[in-house]
Design an enzyme around this catalytic site. Sequence first.
Site, short mmCIF file in Angstrom:
data_model
loop_
_atom_site.label_atom_id
_atom_site.label_comp_id
_atom_site.label_asym_id
_atom_site.label_seq_id
_atom_site.Cartn_x
_atom_site.Cartn_y
_atom_site.Cartn_z
N LYS A 159 -3.26 32.23 -36.02
CA LYS A 159 -4.59 32.64 -35.82
C LYS A 159 -4.24 33.76 -36.81
O LYS A 159 -3.87 34.28 -37.10
CB LYS A 159 -4.82 33.82 -34.72
CG LYS A 159 -4.49 32.76 -33.40
CD LYS A 159 -4.69 31.05 -33.47
CE LYS A 159 -4.63 30.68 -31.63
NZ LYS A 159 -4.90 29.38 -31.79
N SER A 218 -9.24 21.99 -28.00
CA SER A 218 -8.44 21.71 -29.05
C SER A 218 -7.89 20.20 -28.92
O SER A 218 -6.42 20.16 -29.92
CB SER A 218 -6.81 23.64 -28.17
OG SER A 218 -7.91 23.98 -27.76
N ASP A 236 0.42 26.71 -29.16
CA ASP A 236 -1.42 27.30 -29.88
C ASP A 236 -1.81 29.39 -28.82
O ASP A 236 -2.76 28.81 -28.05
CB ASP A 236 -1.82 26.08 -28.70
CG ASP A 236 -3.49 26.48 -29.59
OD1 ASP A 236 -3.38 26.79 -30.51
OD2 ASP A 236 -4.39 25.33 -29.08
N ASP A 254 5.94 33.71 -19.83
CA ASP A 254 6.05 34.37 -20.55
C ASP A 254 6.60 33.51 -22.18
O ASP A 254 6.93 33.19 -22.28
CB ASP A 254 5.79 35.97 -20.44
CG ASP A 254 5.35 36.26 -21.82
OD1 ASP A 254 5.24 35.55 -23.25
OD2 ASP A 254 5.33 37.73 -22.82
N ALA A 293 -2.66 26.12 -21.37
CA ALA A 293 -3.79 25.34 -20.49
C ALA A 293 -4.75 25.99 -21.48
O ALA A 293 -4.83 26.57 -22.28
CB ALA A 293 -3.31 27.10 -19.57
N PRO A 294 -5.69 24.62 -21.14
CA PRO A 294 -5.90 24.05 -19.69
C PRO A 294 -5.05 22.54 -20.43
O PRO A 294 -5.23 21.25 -19.20
CB PRO A 294 -7.51 24.29 -19.83
CG PRO A 294 -7.65 23.75 -21.35
CD PRO A 294 -6.91 24.95 -22.08
N GLY A 295 -4.45 22.11 -21.36
CA GLY A 295 -3.54 21.29 -21.76
C GLY A 295 -3.63 20.08 -22.82
O GLY A 295 -4.00 19.00 -22.28
N GLY A 296 -4.81 20.60 -23.30
CA GLY A 296 -4.96 19.55 -23.97
C GLY A 296 -4.09 18.78 -25.47
O GLY A 296 -4.01 17.92 -25.21
N1 SAM Z 1 -3.44 24.61 -26.32
C1 SAM Z 1 -4.72 24.96 -25.65
C2 SAM Z 1 -4.84 23.23 -25.06
O1 SAM Z 1 -5.41 22.73 -25.88
O2 SAM Z 1 -5.27 23.14 -24.79
C3 SAM Z 1 -4.84 25.81 -25.78
C4 SAM Z 1 -4.36 26.91 -24.89
S1 SAM Z 1 -5.53 28.11 -25.65
C5 SAM Z 1 -6.51 28.80 -27.86
C6 SAM Z 1 -4.29 29.48 -25.72
C7 SAM Z 1 -3.39 29.81 -25.00
O3 SAM Z 1 -2.00 30.02 -24.58
C8 SAM Z 1 -4.09 30.67 -23.07
O4 SAM Z 1 -4.47 29.55 -21.97
C9 SAM Z 1 -3.10 31.93 -22.61
O5 SAM Z 1 -2.99 31.67 -21.58
C10 SAM Z 1 -2.15 31.30 -23.90
N2 SAM Z 1 -1.20 31.99 -23.71
C11 SAM Z 1 -1.69 33.52 -24.41
N3 SAM Z 1 -0.38 34.21 -24.36
C12 SAM Z 1 0.60 33.46 -24.18
C13 SAM Z 1 1.92 34.39 -24.01
N4 SAM Z 1 2.58 35.36 -23.84
N5 SAM Z 1 3.01 33.00 -22.88
C14 SAM Z 1 1.95 31.89 -22.40
N6 SAM Z 1 0.97 31.74 -22.74
C15 SAM Z 1 0.53 32.43 -23.19
#
Ligand code: SAM
Length: 347
Positions: free
Chosen positions: A300, A183, A271, A255, A216-219
């Site tokens: 999305k 990501s 994201d 959240d 998460a995971p932090g990209g």
């Molecule tokens: N941008 C991240 C990266 O580069 O590593 C990848 C993100 S991943 C596609 C989507 C993330 O959104 C997941 O880790 C999920 O836990 C988080 N997520 C989904 N709904 C959420 C919410 N309501 N609050 C916080 N995080 C949320």
Amino acid sequence: MSGLLGFCRQGFEPELAAELTERAAYAGIAGYARAQRNDGYVVFVSDQGDALDRALPWRELVFARQKLKVIAELRALDPRDRIAPMLAALEGQRFGDLWVEHPDSDAAKPLAGLARSFGNALRPALRRAGLLSAQEDQRLPRLHVVFVQGDHAFLASTRPHDSSPWPLGIPRLKLLPDAPSRSALKLEEAFLALLDAEERARLLKPGMTAADLGAAPGGWTWVLTRQHLRVTSVDNGPLRQHVLDTGLVEHLRADGFHWKPAQPLDWMVCDMVEQPRRVAERMGTWFREGWCRHAIFNLKLPMKKRWDETRLCLDLFAEQASRPLTVRARQLYHDREEITVFATPRH
Ligand code: SAM
């Protein structure tokens, strides 16, 4: 044949066709889209090719990786001499550069070798005919030869400042070994594709503050720390340790739809995988409340009616933000069933 040719992600031809059709109608320009699923390109046929080209700036298109103005469509090309009919079709014109390309589709990818070798043969022939400048000249239109089959090609042109600076509209980015996720490439591409060089220098400065929602995971957080931004990363999931070790990151298990910053931030990126309308609305709230100055977020897309959903979400975002913003949205090369949006105050 006159009109526009746009490259898109394979499978998103209906979206690009719908977008071009709607935008052309809005500009009062007649025409129709010619698209076949999985071709990786769409042609919008119109007698008003020049007007259409100017009415639809490349930067404003969401589903087009590249936008070209069609000069001619050549079918049944003789493989022993594809050059002569091209020179004939281009007579009287002059170009500052030549790119020989093919759509990024399963069917057309094998044409990459032909495109390369044909470019090497066509370039000197164009120069001898006085159609191509000796050196690259950005003041002149760029000539694109687009092979869709070995014997079927489009000749097209584009003004360099109104088109993607990358062949096929694809920036070739390398995933660095310490990137926490693939990501990361999305945010890197967003900074390259949605901001210009002046904006990157002005808007991304060491010491600036940012929030990363759904981190998460932090990209994305990692991409921001490489620009020396201080980041609050919001996600219930864990971040990779080396991202936390930068000393620039605070991880909050919260959240992302409820958390808000105590102080206004320079940036917010998001994201979170969620319904696009819900994300668009929350992103608008951030701007309305003045919690961030600039943002990049992903939407999305659903499986169907993706152009309609895109327009609806962008309208919802603008309405909710209720302040003048410059908004650029694009389906990036590293995006899949999603688009990426950049928003910044309009000056
Ligand atoms: N941008 C991240 C990266 O580069 O590593 C990848 C993100 S991943 C596609 C989507 C993330 O959104 C997941 O880790 C999920 O836990 C988080 N997520 C989904 N709904 C959420 C919410 N309501 N609050 C916080 N995080 C949320």
